[in-house]
Scaffold this motif. Structure first.
Motif: not given
Length: 525
Positions: A393-403, A469-476, A500-501
């Motif tokens: 599985f892969s987990i990504v955090e967006v706006k303080g919530k993990t998916h 769902y993350t702002p353009p240019g922000s770190i993923i 360009e991320r």
């Protein structure tokens, strides 16, 4: 303590205070067995313990993992009427938790009439002590949300360790901010935990900044920083840090050597890794363990020196264990050496391995060689033993919530948008010359189905969601429980350039920073 003991033995009729002083002294000197012996003598002599006796006696049980003795002492606590004392209760919570008796730890906690910050911190620390990171964070959040209590520094250290091991960067940063607001001078343990948390959450620059500002450092601090550099593939920087530590007169322990050897392994520094291991043997201050040999085997195996790795295992000064053979087996699979892989597989089976991951690596090794009958045999044996595969599985955090996403994931509420984004990503990748590496699909299916399976790898699904769902240019930032395949690695490099991320991926035991079409690992992982 020897001088203190000689004075104590000269007292005709030692009282409770005298016994407590001796027990506390032995615990502070990490002589935990002696502390328990003094307590036993105290009981035999009919000297009644008080509420100051038990926190130190229970701490000795905790450090020795002596839950049987801890339960007996708990009985004494009841008999003498100290079961309601908050300091004794906190010690019991910690003792049971650190000894793996979570049900008993929780039972003591639930019976408390007034829970203090120390009580909650004991619960948090107990979970951290046995690696129950999710439970640790859940309790920490509950404490902050429902009680309004301010956690003790020990609880903060445990929560930071949990953040480090789960990749919960946002919470870790919140704890750091809280510490800066409420504590004027952070101690070395807290600062070391912050270094470890930032490094393990992919913020190596922040970890280095805190490390460099520290007025004093110990071996644990250096170990955390060296491990962090190793995770990020900065092997040469880790070796420089190790040299700095030696120059500062700080003695290396077995943990530091593991960190340095891992750093060499992740960066392909074979010559340097061999030298570090030889220096450790020459100095003789640290006895080599199976873990050290496992690091050396991993170093050689990753570099393709499989014969030398096997020779190292055969000449080990300590007993072989499953970790060493597992590392060797993984290297054999990566370098497609089935014959030596069979040797590792046999040894793992001899050790009565019940780790489903071992069977999967063996199965995948045979699948790479298209030995489908052997694949079926290994899978059948795995099923007969009742071993189940842990899904990747892969987990990504967006706006303080993990998916969390698994391969071919269709359960997320935004599923349609995610797969539409995946299709768009695939379209753009074609213009950059990307071709799916179907050799990474270790199944006997046709080429078209292999391509379809590759499209839905959990990392790619998580990446599509993050781009949406993350702002353009922000770190993923993405965390994985398994090593990423080479196809996902190539895919992510190109996505970092197209969109360009900066994309930071932690795949089990190292970080990859994808930026402008390249990866920090230099394709060595």
């Amino acid at each position: 303590m020897n001088y203190a003991a000689s004075i104590f033995r000269g007292i005709d009729d030692p009282c409770t205070f005298d016994y407590n002083t001796m027990i506390r002294g032995y615990v502070n000197e990490t002589s935990f067995e002696e502390a328990l012996c003094v307590y036993s003598e105290m009981v035999e002599e009919g000297v009644e313990p008080d509420n100051f006796t038990y926190p130190f006696v229970l701490k000795a049980c905790t450090r020795l993992k002596s839950v049987r003795e801890g339960k007996q002492i708990h009985g004494h606590v009841f008999k003498l009427g100290f079961e309601a004392d908050v300091f004794v209760q906190n010690s019991l919570i910690n003792m049971y938790g650190r000894c793996g008796e979570m049900t008993l730890s929780s039972a003591v906690f639930e019976r408390m009439e007034s829970k203090t910050a120390a009580s909650w911190s004991s619960m948090v620390s107990a979970r951290a002590g046995v690696g129950m990171w999710s439970d640790c964070l859940m309790l920490f959040r509950e404490m902050c949300r429902e009680t309004g209590l301010k956690a003790e520094e020990s609880g903060m250290v445990s929560a930071l360790s949990a953040c480090a091991n789960t990749g919960a960067l946002d919470l870790g940063m919140s704890i750091h901010a809280y510490l800066l607001r409420n504590i004027s001078q952070l101690n070395i343990a807290v600062k070391t935990s912050l270094v470890d948390m930032y490094a393990k959450c992919g913020c190596l620059d922040k970890a280095l900044r805190i490390f460099k500002k520290m007025e004093s450092r110990n071996s644990l601090t250096y170990s955390a920083m060296i491990s962090g550099l190793a995770l990020h593939g900065e092997g040469e920087a880790a070796l420089r840090m190790f040299s700095e530590m030696i120059e500062q007169g700080i003695e290396s322990d077995h943990v530091v050597y593991v960190s340095v050897l891992n750093a060499c392994s992740h960066s392909g520094l074979v010559k340097e890794g061999r030298r570090v291991f030889e220096d450790m043997l020459k100095e003789g201050k640290v006895e080599p363990t199976a873990e050290h040999y496992g690091c050396l085997v991993d170093l050689l195996g990753r570099a393709g020196l499989l014969e030398e790795a096997l020779e190292t295992i055969q000449n080990m000064a300590v007993e072989h264990n499953d970790v060493v053979w597992r590392s060797f087996l993984s290297s054999c699979r990566v370098h497609e050496n089935v014959e030596l892989g069979k040797v590792a597989a046999r040894e793992l089976v001899k050790l009565s391995s019940h780790n489903p991951g071992d069977y999967l690596v063996i199965s995948n090794m045979y699948a790479q060689a298209q030995m489908w009958e052997d694949v079926a045999r290994v899978r059948t044996e795995m099923a007969n033993k009742g071993l189940k595969q842990t899904p990747g599985f892969s987990i990504v955090e967006v706006k303080g919530k993990t998916h969390r996403f698994v391969s071919q994931d269709r359960f997320h509420p935004q599923c349609k948008k995610i797969y539409k984004m995946l299709h768009q990503m695939e379209w753009q990748l074609k213009f950059e010359g990307y071709t799916p590496d179907v050799t990474q699909v270790l199944l006997s299916v046709d080429e078209e189905e292999k391509r379809e399976r590759l499209k839905g790898h959990s990392l790619k699904v998580a990446l599509a969601f993050a781009l949406l769902y993350t702002p353009p240019g922000s770190i993923i930032r993405i965390a994985r429980n398994l090593r990423m395949c080479s196809d996902c690695h190539t895919y992510t490099k190109k996505i970092s350039m197209i969109y360009e991320r900066e994309i930071v991926v932690r795949d089990r035991n190292r970080f990859h920073l994808f930026k402008g079409g390249t990866c920090s690992c230099k394709d060595y992982w």
